[in-house]
Structures are given as structure tokens and as C-alpha cells.
Scaffold this active site. Structure first.
Site: not given
Ligand SMILES: [Zn+2]
Length: 471
Positions: A111, A142, A177-178, A442
Site C-alpha cells: 500500500d 516506499d 502499513e501506511e 510520502h
Molecule cells: Zn514504508
């Protein structure tokens, strides 16, 4: 930081060169697969369409199948506590170890964070774009590059070592995870036997630079909460009453001002720092990496890296108040902010929260009503650096990069690591990754350095071969 006490020998040079050839040969496919994953906007936040996360889980499952090492690859979700809701789908696979061989659990997440404002991106966030050595796109690094590191390393190992690979491999590619890994603990409980391992590789961290690898051995924890300040029963005309009664914004600003001292160090009693040695970082590097504007000073005291690895920090990350465009001449009765604190390794998130709560409740300006809600906590983490797995990983990375890894801390948190340690206390944890200082995870214009990806895949393939040779 402590250096591993396990003497280790280099990997058989023939194995290294065969793996290097297989990884190099597979690189175009690795990059193509990474690009197709980036095209799936698998944002795991509540407000986003969950069908994209499901599509991404199925795409990842297909890639895991393509390694040819697993009889069964599952897409699976777990309930979130007793909330009645279910977490986002993860991908799970396991290959049993031959007698006496260790089992390694490979973790990454498929994700991604929301892309933010498309206008802040130089290229479309979900259109993978190659510029120079870097592949741009949300999740390109990421952590879809973490996913591809596992897949490509397994393909290479299968190609070189064949079907009778003895090392056990469990694979867990998380889907949220996010968004706080909400079902992680339940997932671990439900799939305990599928995930149990001697060594856990968490490929979700960064490297010292594009040429020097790192093993992350310290992670800050986090405490976040919503902080609401109320001073008035209703809004009033600021021309009529301004100057006689405090508005909520004024009280909030004064309260937030107590979080830091004159030089910007955290000034909350009870938030602890950790004594440790840190590699040197120059102010110039910090300025460059952060985009600190000319004339703006860094904050805090002590070695620069101690400020992000071993000291606490407090940031206000959001505020609910009228927008500037909608501002009227009004005394605000109520203002809320999101407070995000990072906790130094060595302190528990619970005790850090107690310190923060006592601080804000004891400092309400003018007797304002202060309330804390939506508390979220994640414990910091320190890796035991004396195990044989970190020794193996150190050799593997040195051979894969041509440069020994630094043992580093990281300012961010990976709260689920605490869950992993609680569930599998005997496992050795290796926090590796594919990011570098220019990755901008991010943020807009996130990218993956493809040379780093190449070296990370080769290092992990060598590590798998070394684990295979054990026992
Ligand atoms: Zn990550």
C-alpha cells in the site's frame, strides 16, 4: 553502536558472481514489474477506494507466484480487533525449511501514502517515469521497491540454487502499513505458524547514500493525538469582544508554544533522550536534504543525527480552523490540532504519552478547556546487533554493494516491528531498505534510485544464499 560478535567468512565467490549475473539479467523485468505496481494507486487510507489495494494485492501475489518457489500464495485479510471491520489484504506465502535450515520471513508493504496535490508533482504520481537513474511515482520506493527486492532476490536465488533450496522462506506483504497497520497484530495471531521465522527481513527503510548501504538498528516510536482547546460557548464578533475574552486560537497557539524551548529543543518534562554514538552529518547535508531555506536555522542541540535518531520531537501536523479564504472577524470558540511526537529508543510510548498528557493538561492558558482524543501509540525499537543474522547481512551487503553497511538509526517509526518482536521474541530482525536521502517517500516526486534497487536485490539474494548454506 555495537559491532556483531560473530566471526563470518565471505560468501563463496562463485555463488556471488552467479547471483550477480542472475540479478543483472533480471533487472529489466524487475523494473517493469515495479512500474506496473506503481500504476495501481493502492492508497490504504479509509477515504480511498479499497478496490485498488485489492488489485495491488493480487498483482503482488502473481509476482510472488512467478518466483516458482511457493506451492501456495494467498491474499488474506484479518479483522481489526473486535471493531467489526477488516484490514486491507496482505499477501502471504510459505516454503518449509529443510531439516536444520533456518527460516527467513521477508516483509514489505504494497500500500502507499496518498499522492497529495497532483500539481506538486513534476510527473503524474501513478505514471512511473524514468529520469536519469531514478524511477518516479508514488510507491516507486516506499515500499513497492521493497516488494520487488524480495521478488527479484527470490527469482535470482531460484535460478542459481535450483529447486532444492533448503532455507525456509515466509513472505508477508502487508496492505495497510501506511494506515497504521491496524490489523497487523490480529494477522500475526491468525497466521502465527505461517509467519514464524528465525530471521525477519523488514525491507522498508533507507540507506546512508546511493553508494553506502545501511542496516537500521534504532527506530523512534511515536505518539499522536488530537488536541482540542475550547474557550467560548459560541463564536462572537471579534470587534465586540476581542481583547476581553480569549479565543481558542490564541489559547491553542500559546499552549503549542510550550512544546519547545528557545532553540527548538523539546521542552516537555519526562520525554527522554538516548545516549548513543552517531555518524557525523554536516549542517550543509542537513540543509540540502531538508531544503532548509537560507537564513533559517536548524533546531535542537547535540550532534545533528542524535536529534533525529535519539531525541524526541514534537510536530503539529494538522489544524481544524477556518481557512484564510473563509476567515471572518470572529473569535473562534474551539480549535483542534493533530500533535505528532517522535519518541527516542529506550522510552516506552505509554510513558511518553503520560508525559505529554501531563504537560498539556497542566498548561491550559487562561483556564481553557483542553481535551485529548484519538490517541495512537507505537513503541520505539532497538535491534540486538550481536546476532549471527546481522553478521550474515553485513557480509551480504558488503558483497552486494562493494561497501560495508553503516548501522544507523531512523527518525521515523515502524510501529509494527514492536508487534513482530512481541510475537516472535526469538527471531532476529534485520531492517533493510531501498530508500536513499533523495527518495522523498510520502512526499511529492517520490522516486527510487535504480542502482540502489539493483544493489539491494543482489545483497538480499546473497543473504538468502548464506542462510541456505547454514544448518
Ligand atoms: Zn514504508
Amino acid at each position: 553502536m555495537t559491532v556483531s560478535q560473530h566471526p563470518v567468512s565471505p560468501t563463496d565467490p562463485r555463488t556471488v558472481s552467479e547471483l550477480a549475473e542472475a540479478v543483472q539479467g533480471g533487472l529489466p523485468r524487475t523494473i517493469a514489474d515495479l512500474s506496473s505496481l506503481v500504476r495501481i494507486p493502492s492508497v490504504s487510507w479509509d477515504a480511498y477506494d479499497p478496490s485498488h489495494v485489492a488489485a495491488s494485492a493480487h498483482a503482488v501475489a502473481e509476482l510472488v507466484r512467478s518466483t516458482g518457489l511457493f506451492d501456495e500464495v494467498r491474499v488474506s485479510s484479518a479483522p481489526i480487533g473486535d471493531s467489526g471491520t477488516t484490514g486491507q489484504p496482505a499477501v502471504l506465502a510459505r516454503r518449509a525449511a529443510r531439516e536444520g535450515k533456518p527460516t527467513v520471513l521477508l516483509y514489505a508493504h504494497h500500500d502507499v501514502q496518498p499522492q497529495g496535490d497532483d500539481a506538486d508533482w513534476d510527473t503524474p504520481p501513478f505514471e512511473p517515469t524514468l529520469k536519469g537513474d531514478r524511477l518516479y511515482g508514488r510507491g516507486a520506493s516506499d515500499d513497492k521497491a521493497g516488494v520487488m527486492t524480495h521478488v527479484a532476490a527470490l527469482r535470482a536465488v531460484h535460478e542459481v540454487l535450483g529447486d532444492d533450496l533448503g532455507v525456509g522462506v515466509a513472505l508477508f506483504i502487508e496492505g495497510e502499513e501506511e494506515f497504521g497497520s491496524r490489523s497487523f497484530a490480529d494477522f500475526l495471531r491468525q497466521h502465527h505458524d505461517d509467519l514464524e521465522a528465525d530471521v525477519i527481513v523488514v525491507a522498508d527503510s533507507d540507506n546512508w547514500s546511493t553508494t553506502v548501504p545501511a542496516i537500521t538498528v534504532g527506530l523512534r516510536g511515536n505518539v499522536t493525538f488530537r488536541l482540542t482547546v475550547r474557550t467560548l460557548a459560541h463564536a462572537s464578533h471579534s470587534g465586540m469582544l476581542g481583547g476581553a475574552v480569549p479565543d481558542a486560537m490564541m489559547a491553542m497557539v500559546r499552549l503549542l508554544g510550550t512544546f519547545h524551548d528557545e532553540v527548538g529543543s523539546v521542552a516537555v518534562a519526562g520525554l527522554e533522550s538516548r545516549d548513543a554514538e552517531h555518524p557525523e552529518q554536516t549542517e550543509e547535508t542537513l540543509r540540502e536534504e531538508s531544503g532548509l531555506l537560507d537564513g533559517v536555522a536548524p533546531i535542537g542541540t547535540g550532534p545533528l543525527l542524535s536529534r533525529v535518531w535519539s531525541q524526541p520531537s514534537i510536530t503539529v501536523t494538522g489544524i481544524d480552523a477556518p481557512s484564510v479564504a473563509n476567515a471572518s472577524n470572529t473569535l473562534l470558540p474551539e480549535v483542534s490540532v493533530r500533535v505528532s511526537a517522535r519518541i527516542a529508543p529506550g522510552q516506552t510510548a505509554d510513558s511518553a504519552y503520560e508525559a505529554l498528557e501531563a504537560h498539556v493538561l497542566g498548561r491550559a492558558p487562561f483556564g481553557a478547556h483542553v481535551e485529548i482524543t484519538d490517541v495512537d501509540k507505537g513503541d520505539p525499537f532497538l535491534v540486538d546487533t550481536t546476532g549471527w543474522a546481522i553478521a550474515d547481512a553485513t557480509v551480504a551487503m558488503t558483497e552486494g554493494w562493494g561497501e560495508a553497511p553503516l548501522q544507523t538509526g531512523i527518525g521515523g517509526s515502524i510501529p509494527f516491528i514492536a508487534d513482530l518482536v512481541r510475537t516472535f521474541p526469538a527471531a532476529q530482525i534485520l531492517v533493510t531498505g531501498v530508500e536513499d536521502p533523495d527518495t522523498r517517500a510520502h512526499s511529492p516526486n517520490e522516486s527510487q534510485h535504480l542502482g540502489v534497487l539493483h544493489r539491494a536485490v543482489l545483497s538480499e539474494a546473497i543473504l538468502l544464499a548464506r542462510l541456505d548454506a547454514r544448518g
